[in-house]
Every structure is written in structure tokens, then in C-alpha cells.
Design a protein around this motif. Structure first.
Motif, PDB file in Angstrom:
ATOM      1  N   ARG A 733       1.536 -41.380  40.079  1.00 48.07           N
ATOM      2  CA  ARG A 733       1.039 -40.006  40.042  1.00 48.07           C
ATOM      3  C   ARG A 733       2.217 -39.061  39.871  1.00 48.07           C
ATOM      4  O   ARG A 733       3.219 -39.171  40.590  1.00 48.07           O
ATOM      5  CB  ARG A 733       0.288 -39.694  41.338  1.00 48.07           C
ATOM      6  CG  ARG A 733      -0.363 -38.328  41.350  1.00 48.07           C
ATOM      7  CD  ARG A 733      -1.359 -38.237  42.502  1.00 48.07           C
ATOM      8  NE  ARG A 733      -1.933 -36.909  42.584  1.00 48.07           N
ATOM      9  CZ  ARG A 733      -1.778 -36.082  43.625  1.00 48.07           C
ATOM     10  NH1 ARG A 733      -1.069 -36.473  44.652  1.00 48.07           N
ATOM     11  NH2 ARG A 733      -2.333 -34.892  43.622  1.00 48.07           N
ATOM     12  N   ARG A 808       2.170 -34.620  32.746  1.00 48.45           N
ATOM     13  CA  ARG A 808       1.087 -35.464  32.235  1.00 48.45           C
ATOM     14  C   ARG A 808       1.634 -36.586  31.351  1.00 48.45           C
ATOM     15  O   ARG A 808       1.239 -37.753  31.472  1.00 48.45           O
ATOM     16  CB  ARG A 808       0.087 -34.609  31.464  1.00 48.45           C
ATOM     17  CG  ARG A 808      -1.159 -35.367  31.024  1.00 48.45           C
ATOM     18  CD  ARG A 808      -2.212 -34.424  30.461  1.00 48.45           C
ATOM     19  NE  ARG A 808      -1.722 -33.638  29.327  1.00 48.45           N
ATOM     20  CZ  ARG A 808      -1.424 -32.334  29.394  1.00 48.45           C
ATOM     21  NH1 ARG A 808      -1.580 -31.677  30.550  1.00 48.45           N
ATOM     22  NH2 ARG A 808      -0.978 -31.693  28.334  1.00 48.45           N
ATOM     23  N   LYS A 809       2.566 -36.247  30.465  1.00 46.44           N
ATOM     24  CA  LYS A 809       3.135 -37.262  29.562  1.00 46.44           C
ATOM     25  C   LYS A 809       3.958 -38.289  30.341  1.00 46.44           C
ATOM     26  O   LYS A 809       3.939 -39.485  30.016  1.00 46.44           O
ATOM     27  CB  LYS A 809       3.991 -36.585  28.494  1.00 46.44           C
ATOM     28  CG  LYS A 809       3.188 -35.789  27.478  1.00 46.44           C
ATOM     29  CD  LYS A 809       4.094 -35.095  26.469  1.00 46.44           C
ATOM     30  CE  LYS A 809       3.278 -34.299  25.453  1.00 46.44           C
ATOM     31  NZ  LYS A 809       4.136 -33.547  24.504  1.00 46.44           N
ATOM     32  N   GLU A 811       3.433 -39.219  33.443  1.00 49.92           N
ATOM     33  CA  GLU A 811       2.483 -40.092  34.126  1.00 49.92           C
ATOM     34  C   GLU A 811       1.892 -41.114  33.169  1.00 49.92           C
ATOM     35  O   GLU A 811       1.738 -42.298  33.507  1.00 49.92           O
ATOM     36  CB  GLU A 811       1.368 -39.247  34.756  1.00 49.92           C
ATOM     37  CG  GLU A 811       0.406 -40.059  35.616  1.00 49.92           C
ATOM     38  CD  GLU A 811      -0.583 -39.183  36.348  1.00 49.92           C
ATOM     39  OE1 GLU A 811      -1.761 -39.181  35.960  1.00 49.92           O
ATOM     40  OE2 GLU A 811      -0.162 -38.515  37.318  1.00 49.92           O
ATOM     41  N   GLU A 812       1.564 -40.698  31.964  1.00 50.90           N
ATOM     42  CA  GLU A 812       1.020 -41.623  30.959  1.00 50.90           C
ATOM     43  C   GLU A 812       2.039 -42.703  30.621  1.00 50.90           C
ATOM     44  O   GLU A 812       1.688 -43.885  30.470  1.00 50.90           O
ATOM     45  CB  GLU A 812       0.620 -40.848  29.695  1.00 50.90           C
ATOM     46  CG  GLU A 812      -0.603 -39.950  29.884  1.00 50.90           C
ATOM     47  CD  GLU A 812      -0.836 -39.040  28.690  1.00 50.90           C
ATOM     48  OE1 GLU A 812      -0.001 -39.078  27.743  1.00 50.90           O
ATOM     49  OE2 GLU A 812      -1.837 -38.297  28.696  1.00 50.90           O
ATOM     50  N   THR A 813       3.323 -42.314  30.530  1.00 48.09           N
ATOM     51  CA  THR A 813       4.371 -43.297  30.228  1.00 48.09           C
ATOM     52  C   THR A 813       4.486 -44.334  31.338  1.00 48.09           C
ATOM     53  O   THR A 813       4.589 -45.538  31.079  1.00 48.09           O
ATOM     54  CB  THR A 813       5.719 -42.576  30.047  1.00 48.09           C
ATOM     55  OG1 THR A 813       5.621 -41.656  28.969  1.00 48.09           O
ATOM     56  CG2 THR A 813       6.833 -43.584  29.768  1.00 48.09           C
ATOM     57  N   ARG A 815       2.202 -45.180  33.553  1.00 51.66           N
ATOM     58  CA  ARG A 815       0.990 -46.003  33.615  1.00 51.66           C
ATOM     59  C   ARG A 815       1.021 -47.077  32.543  1.00 51.66           C
ATOM     60  O   ARG A 815       0.493 -48.184  32.741  1.00 51.66           O
ATOM     61  CB  ARG A 815      -0.256 -45.140  33.438  1.00 51.66           C
ATOM     62  CG  ARG A 815      -0.616 -44.308  34.648  1.00 51.66           C
ATOM     63  CD  ARG A 815      -1.778 -43.373  34.344  1.00 51.66           C
ATOM     64  NE  ARG A 815      -2.102 -42.517  35.475  1.00 51.66           N
ATOM     65  CZ  ARG A 815      -3.091 -42.729  36.317  1.00 51.66           C
ATOM     66  NH1 ARG A 815      -3.869 -43.784  36.167  1.00 51.66           N
ATOM     67  NH2 ARG A 815      -3.322 -41.908  37.321  1.00 51.66           N
ATOM     68  N   GLY A 816       1.605 -46.723  31.402  1.00 54.09           N
ATOM     69  CA  GLY A 816       1.657 -47.701  30.306  1.00 54.09           C
ATOM     70  C   GLY A 816       2.623 -48.810  30.597  1.00 54.09           C
ATOM     71  O   GLY A 816       2.491 -49.923  30.139  1.00 54.09           O
TER      72      GLY A 816
END
Length: 816
Positions: A733, A808-809, A811-813, A815-816
């Protein structure tokens, strides 16, 4: 289908019929718990009796006996069959053949079998040499054959056990203590062993053995129900996993809860903990009674000889009003009247804790049954006795557990019910919520000389996590509860306000110190505004340390302590009127300036390592090993892209943990074009010794010029170590901390800690075209909580929408 129908099918169909009938019985959803265990034992009895009858023509002189759990008629789906083939020794060859006719069909069905073939004399001799064998024989039950032979063995074994109790019971107690040391306490473990851990099924069996000795007896109330609950959970665990296991693993708890019809895994664990607590408390009381009886037996003959016969009256020493010590326990005085004295439970508890003695079971039960409830608000004496109890140190734990076992704690503090036996699914915590609160009070009792209001510190320690039984932020919920509790127990309005502030902000100091820039005046002002006064700050500092020490080894360290102390000193200075100065941009030490000029001259990175353990070692006992505070790593490198991920990656490759990290630009003297990045980090080796500075520099040069594949190297190392199966970590997060700094945007990252995590974050921030001014890294168990102060290319904080986009970006990184 009834259990009678199942047994008939088994008898008609032989081994295959038994297997089918067993399967049907285990799949019957309507039948579970004690009825199913009994039915399974009866079904197995009938099958084994059939095997026995088919293998012997004359039953005189030979019998088949169930022992252990099977002897008690408690067969879980995957339980072992504990069997003894008992014979009189007249025809050993025939007995051996009979054993084969029984054991092999059991093995053929894949059932676990613990078997032995003995005469009564051999069985008694083995029991005398092996305590575990003797315990199993105490539950011996006849299945087939010569009933007289089985009955004779049972009578002899019980007589031996009672005659040898003064010798065997201390052995049994030592066995239980060794097992507890090895397996831990069932009531606090996230993945408990239902059988072997302290408070588990083995201890319940030990209590039965003590009762069979006639020397002492366990408190019976609630004990049978606690044992039944643990057996029910084990049944569900066997059915869920299909294995003969007693360990309630994390990944199986939801399924086991569903099998038992419970809401969720937390509800399951709470029931397990409650059962274990009953058994543990019963064990403590029972072993204390065993010790008292054995001491009395050893002393009484000498006293009788001295006094010329007769039984001496036990000595009673006064401890407090209505409370005396007798025979190593705290009991009520003969004149005590709990029904007229509502403060007596707290007075007795405080006296016991201060004396370091246990509260007697009889006294606690009498108090629970007859004591009047305290008025609201409490009288001053009740509040003072509570504070005395909480300030008694380690003895507080046992006294508190005695009160809780009889429901006295929830009578005094109704809000306690929500945290009682509540699990904490966080590897950092080693206790349930309620035990953690008591452990915090124990730690706080050692700090009462550091604060002006020790009473407020101790009560805050007791209440700081009281909100964990409610939805939402436990600090917010706890503030409301603390206000109510503090007013009810008689604190005035000002003290209630302090206690509610302490509960609301009990995480403030450690969170701020480890995740914020202490040089930033906004950081210091935000803490001062939340705390409000120097006296509250003093209490909050002591509460923070007590809370962390009571949490577990991963929650506190010299590094965290030094950061919190530094923050407290800055806030104290602000309260004293010394406003924090705005940091001067570009301010550097002589060492940093030297490295910066050297980096510019050589065109490459320059670094130095300086250990930070010497001061800590001087302050500590010379005999103790000083805790390493880490190593200061200074790096200067010509300004260029990719410095943060490169440095973080190289440190991860060398197994160096980053604790704090500061990055800023050094402006070169007038007339010199270009700039240098200065990095001031504190690092520590995961294990082993630190790498040489020359090796770090060489790898950093390669990382910056792109010839060192950091991501690939870290991935190779990760693949070389097999991953352990465990609970799935929650997703990372990333958030933006509003108004945390006037000079930068603060981005917080919470994720599962892993080698190279900081490297990945650095790469993602570089890709987002933001500059990292400083980083504050904190690891709690398996969780990383990092804060990054970032700016735009021109050194200003990011606009709100841009900051949200970067978060946001990132967090996406991750998570990936």
C-alpha cells in the motif's frame, strides 16, 4: 445411519466393511464432537474384537487392551490406535501368531498403530521404567478376550501409580515443563500444536493422571469443556487436511473454522486460546497443590516427633486488610467479608503481587462468588490498589490470570471482554492482545521512577490497545474507551484527558521517529500539537518503550530507541520555547564536503564507512555484547539519474539493511559547473561482517554505468533459496501523507519486506521523474514501512494530483 448400523456393517463385511463404515461415519455431517469420537471408538472396538475372536480359540490368558487416547474412547479421524496384547505367558508362540492376525489388517488399511505384546508383569515393569507407558496404561480399557486379565492389570497399574506418586509426579511435572519450553504456550501461538504445547491435550491428560494418584486434584470447573473443544478442533483439522496432524497451521485455519461452523479463523483461535487458558491455569493450580502436599508429607513426621503428635495449625501472616499468607499462598482472613468489602478483590490481588505469591484458588472463587461490585466512580482505595497491582512487575501476570480465570477482571473492567484471548496476526507480536496489555504494564513498572505520574503510566499501559476489540483504528476506538474507563475508576477530568491522549497517540513517537525527517520543523510541531504538554510527552515516551518491549524482540532496538529519544528531545525543546530552526539548504559537514570535492575531481563515487557501535558499548555493561547501531555510510557521486536504486541495489546484494537514508545535492564552489549528490545512510549487516568499502565502491561504479545487473543478481539469489509455504502477505500500500512537511511531499510505502525492495522503490521513483530528498526506512518483522520525502525536478513539493499519481504508479509497480 445409526452407530449400531455402522458397527453391524463392519462386523458383516470384515476389514473392507470396517473401512467403508468408518468412512461413512466420518462423512456424517450431523454427527461430530464427542458422539463421533465415541462411535468411531466403538466401531473400531467391534472390528478389532472380530479380528481377535477369529484368531484365537481359547480366550483365557490373553486379552486385547486399548490404551492412551483410544483407551479413553477418544478417536479422532486420524488418531493412532494404541493397543496392548496382554497374555499370561503360557503360549508365546500362539500369542505371536494372534498379534500378526490383528496388526497386519490394521496396517493394510493404512491406520497408524502403536502396539505392544506383554505379560502383566512385563507391562508393570515397563511402566515403572517409562513414565509415558505408565500414563498410557492409566487409561487401559478392555476390548476382547480375558476380562479378568485386563482388570488385574488395571488394578495393579493404578495401585503402582498411587504408591509411587511422590516420586512419579515430580517427574511428570518436569516432563510437562520441558514440553512447554520446547513447544511454547498454546494460548499465544499463531500456529499452535494442539497436543504438545502448554495448555494442550497432553497437559489435560497429565491432570487426569494427577487426579488418579489421589494426591491432588485439578479444578474441575470448565476443564472437561476445554478439553472437548481442543479435541473438536483436532477432529476438524484431521478431516480438513486428511493427515494425522496436531499443528493448526495458518493456511488451514479458515477451513477448520468452516468445518466447525465458526465465523472465521480469529474466532477459531480465540476458542482454542480460551480452552488452553483453562487447562494452563488448572495445571498451575494443580502442580502448586502437588508441591504443597509433598512438602507437607516431608515435614509432618518431623513436626509430629517434635510436638508429640497432633496436627499443627497452619501459620497465617497478615498481608493487608482481610488478606493473609498461608502455606505459600494468599488467602482471605477468617474475618474477611467480601460481600461487605467491594475493594477486597483488588486489595487481595495487589497484596499477592507485591508479595510475589499466588492467589489461592479457594480465595479467588470466593471473591468471584460473593464480592459486591464496586460503585461508580471507584473509591480512591480501589484505584490505588489497581495501580499497585499493575506496578508489581512480573508477579502481576500470574495474579491477573487467576482473577481472569474466575471472571473477576471482566467484572471490574467490562471492556476487557473484547480483548480477552484476542489473537494478533502480526509476526512482531508474541502475545494475545490481553496478555500484551499486562506485559506492557510489567515493562512500565520498571519505568515508574522516570515519570512524575507513575499511576497514569501504568493505567495507560493497561488500556493502550483496548480498542483492538472494535472495528476501525484501534487508537481512535481506544481513546473513547479509555475516557470512559478512566472516569469510571475515579480519575479527575485532567487525568482522564491525559490518559485518553496517551491511548490515542501511543504509536505517535515510534511512527514519527522512524518514518519522518526529524530535521524538519513540521515534524516536531506536529508531535507537540498532538501531545500538548511536557508531562504528557514524558509519559508517552515511557509508554512507547514499554509497549515496544512488550510486543516482541523485533519491535524495539537501540536504533529505534535513539530515534525516539532524539524526537522527544526536539519536542521538549519546542515546549521550552526553543522553536526548531529551518534547515539550511546545502549545509554539510567537513567530511561530506571532502567527499563531494573528491567525487567531482574523480568523476566517480566516493564513500566511507564509519561504525556506530562504540558509544553504545561504553554505556552498557562491559560483559554484555553491545547492540550494533549500524554503520554510517557516506557517499558522494556526481549528480546523475539512478543513484538511489543503484546504491540500494548494491547494498541489498551485500546483504546490508538500510535503516535511514538521506539524499541531497551539494552545490560546488562558484565558477565550477555541475553538482554532486551526497548520501548519508545508516546501514547494518544482516549477518556476518561488513563488506569492505572498496568492494562497495567497485560494485557501485558498475551499477551506475549499467554493467552490473542488480535486478538479475537479486533474482538469482532469491531463486537459490526455496520459498517456505506460509500465509499470503497482504498487498503493498502506497499513500501520500498530507501536510507532513512544508519542503517535500511524503510518500509512505507499506509492503512485505524482501531483499531489493528499496531498489525497486528507487527505480519506480526515478521512472516517475521525482527526486528523493530523504528516506526513512523501518522494518517490523516481515513488514517494511518506509517514508520518502520527494520533490519535483525544481526542488518543490509535488502538486496534490501529481503526488497521488506517483503513489498510485508506485503501488502498481510493487504489486506487479
Amino acid at each position: 445411519m445409526t452407530s449400531t448400523d455402522v458397527r453391524t456393517d463392519a462386523e458383516d463385511s470384515g476389514p473392507s466393511g470396517y473401512a467403508a463404515a468408518r468412512l461413512r461415519l466420518l462423512q456424517e455431517g450431523a454427527q461430530s464432537g464427542p458422539p463421533r469420537r465415541s462411535a468411531l471408538a466403538e466401531l473400531t472396538d467391534d472390528w478389532l474384537a472380530g479380528l481377535f475372536g477369529a484368531g484365537v480359540a481359547e480366550t483365557r490368558g490373553v486379552s486385547l487392551v486399548a490404551v492412551g487416547g483410544y483407551g479413553r474412547g477418544e478417536l479422532s479421524p486420524r488418531s493412532d490406535l494404541d493397543l496392548l496384547l496382554l497374555h499370561d505367558g503360557s503360549d508365546e508362540q500362539a500369542v505371536a501368531a494372534l498379534a500378526d492376525r490383528i496388526w497386519y489388517p490394521v496396517w493394510d488399511l493404512g491406520l497408524a498403530l502403536d502396539h505392544s505384546v506383554r505379560t502383566p508383569a512385563e507391562a508393570r515393569k515397563t511402566a515403572g521404567e517409562d513414565l509415558k507407558v505408565q500414563l498410557g496404561l492409566l487409561d487401559a480399557r478392555h476390548i476382547a478376550g480375558d476380562l479378568g486379565l485386563t482388570a488385574g492389570l488395571r488394578t495393579s497399574v493404578l495401585a503402582d501409580w498411587r504408591n509411587q506418586a511422590p516420586k512419579r509426579l515430580p517427574e511428570l511435572q518436569e516432563l510437562c515443563a520441558e514440553r512447554a519450553e520446547r513447544q511454547g504456550e498454546l494460548q499465544y501461538l499463531l500456529e499452535p500444536d494442539l497436543k504438545e504445547a502448554r495448555g494442550g491435550l497432553r497437559d489435560a491428560t497429565a491432570l487426569r493422571a494427577v487426579a488418579a494418584s489421589w494426591l491432588a486434584d485439578a479444578p474441575r470447573e470448565g476443564l472437561a469443556d476445554a478439553r472437548r473443544r481442543l479435541l473438536d478442533v483436532r477432529d476438524a483439522l484431521h478431516l480438513t487436511t486428511g493427515r494425522a496432524t496436531d499443528r493448526l497451521a495458518l493456511q488451514e485455519q479458515d477451513q477448520v473454522a468452516a468445518e466447525l461452523g465458526l465465523l472465521d479463523a480469529d474466532t477459531l483461535l480465540r476458542q482454542v486460546y480460551e480452552a488452553a487458558r483453562v487447562i494452563s491455569y488448572a495445571s498451575d493450580v494443580t502442580w502448586r497443590e502437588v508441591g504443597r502436599v509433598l512438602r507437607s508429607r516431608a515435614v509432618r513426621p518431623r513436626l509430629r516427633a517434635m510436638l508429640g503428635g497432633g496436627k499443627p495449625a497452619p501459620e497465617r501472616s497478615p498481608l493487608a486488610e482481610g488478606v493473609v499468607e498461608q502455606d505459600g499462598e494468599v488467602v482471605l482472613a477468617r474475618a474477611a467479608r467480601p460481600e461487605r468489602d467491594p475493594v477486597l478483590p483488588l486489595r487481595a490481588a495487589a497484596a499477592a503481587a507485591q508479595a510475589g505469591l499466588p492467589l489461592s484458588l479457594h480465595a479467588v472463587r470466593r471473591l468471584a462468588a460473593t464480592a459486591r461490585p464496586l460503585p461508580t466512580p471507584w473509591p480512591a482505595e480501589a484505584r490505588e490498589q489497581l495501580v499497585t497491582l499493575l506496578g508489581s512487575g512480573r508477579p502481576t501476570v500470574d495474579v491477573w490470570e487467576a482473577l481472569e480465570a474466575e471472571g473477576l477482571i471482566t467484572d471490574l473492567l467490562p471492556d476487557w471482554e473484547r480483548v480477552r484471548c484476542r489473537p494478533q496476526r502480526n509476526a512482531v507480536h508474541i502475545w494475545t492482545v490481553d496478555r500484551h496489555l499486562i506485559e506492557t504494564a510489567v515493562q512500565a513498572s520498571e519505568m515508574t521512577r522516570r515519570v512524575h505520574r507513575p499511576d497514569l503510566l501504568l493505567v495507560a499501559a493497561l488500556l493502550h490497545d483496548i480498542g483492538k476489540g472494535w472495528p476501525g483504528d484501534h487508537s481512535v476506538a481506544g481513546e473513547i474507551i479509555a475516557k470512559d474507563v478512566a472516569a469510571r475508576i475515579g480519575f479527575d477530568r485532567d487525568d482522564v484527558a491525559v490518559l485518553s491522549t496517551l491511548v490515542r497517540h501511543h504509536l505517535l513517537l515510534v511512527d514519527t521517529a522512524t518514518r519522518r525527517d526529524l530535521e524538519d520543523p513540521a515534524t516536531v510541531r506536529s508531535v507537540a500539537d498532538a501531545v500538548g504538554s511536557p508531562g504528557t510527552l514524558e509519559l508517552l515516551h515511557a509508554l512507547t518503550e514499554s509497549d515496544a518491549l512488550a510486543t516482541g524482540p523485533a519491535a524495539w532496538s537501540s536504533w529505534r530507541a535513539s530515534l525516539v529519544s532524539e524526537l522527544v528531545q526536539r519536542v521538549d525543546a519546542l515546549f521550552a520555547g526553543d522553536a526548531p530552526e529551518e534547515p539550511e539548504p546545502g549545509e554539510t559537514s567537513a567530511e561530506q564536503e571532502r567527499l563531494a570535492i573528491e567525487a567531482f575531481r574523480t568523476g566517480g563515487p566516493v564513500l566511507s564507512l564509519r561504525a556506530q557501535t562504540e558509544a553504545a558499548a561504553e554505556e552498557k555493561d562491559e560483559k554484555a555484547d553491545p547492540e550494533p547501531l549500524g554503520v554510517e555510510l557516506l557517499i558522494a557521486v556526481p549528480d546523475q539519474a539512478g543513484v538511489l536504486p543503484a546504491v540500494a541495489g548494491v547494498l541489498a546484494m551485500h546483504r546490508l539493511t538500510v535503516r535511514t537514508a538521506e539524499l541531497r545535492t551539494f552545490d560546488l564552489p562558484d565558477g565550477v559547473e555541475g553538482s554532486v549528490l551526497l548520501l548519508n545512510w545508516r546501514v547494518a549487516a544482516e549477518y556476518g561482517s561488513l563488506p569492505q568499502a572498496a568492494r562497495l565502491r567497485a560494485d557501485l561504479v558498475r551499477a551506475l554505468d549499467g554493467s552490473l545487473d542488480i535486478a538479475g543478481r537479486l533474482a538469482e539469489r532469491d531463486a537459490a533459496y526455496p520459498r517456505r509455504r506460509g500465509v499470503v502477505a497482504p498487498p503493498p500500500r502506497v499513500t501520500v501523507a498530507a501536510a507532513a512537511s512544508r519542503h517535500a511531499t511524503v510518500i509512505e510505502v507499506r509492503a512485505q519486506d524482501a531483499p531489493g525492495l528499496l531498489h525497486r522503490i528507487g527505480r519506480a521513483l526515478e521512472d516517475a521523474h521525482v527526486r528523493v530528498r530523504s528516506a526513512h526506512v523501518s522494518t517490523l518483522g516481515a513488514n517494511a514501512v518506509d517514508a520518502f520525502y520527494v520533490t519535483g525536478p525544481k526542488g518543490a513539493p509535488l502538486p496534490g494530483d501529481e503526488a497521488a499519481s506517483v503513489a498510485r504508479k508506485l503501488e502498481e509497480t510493487l504489486r506487479g
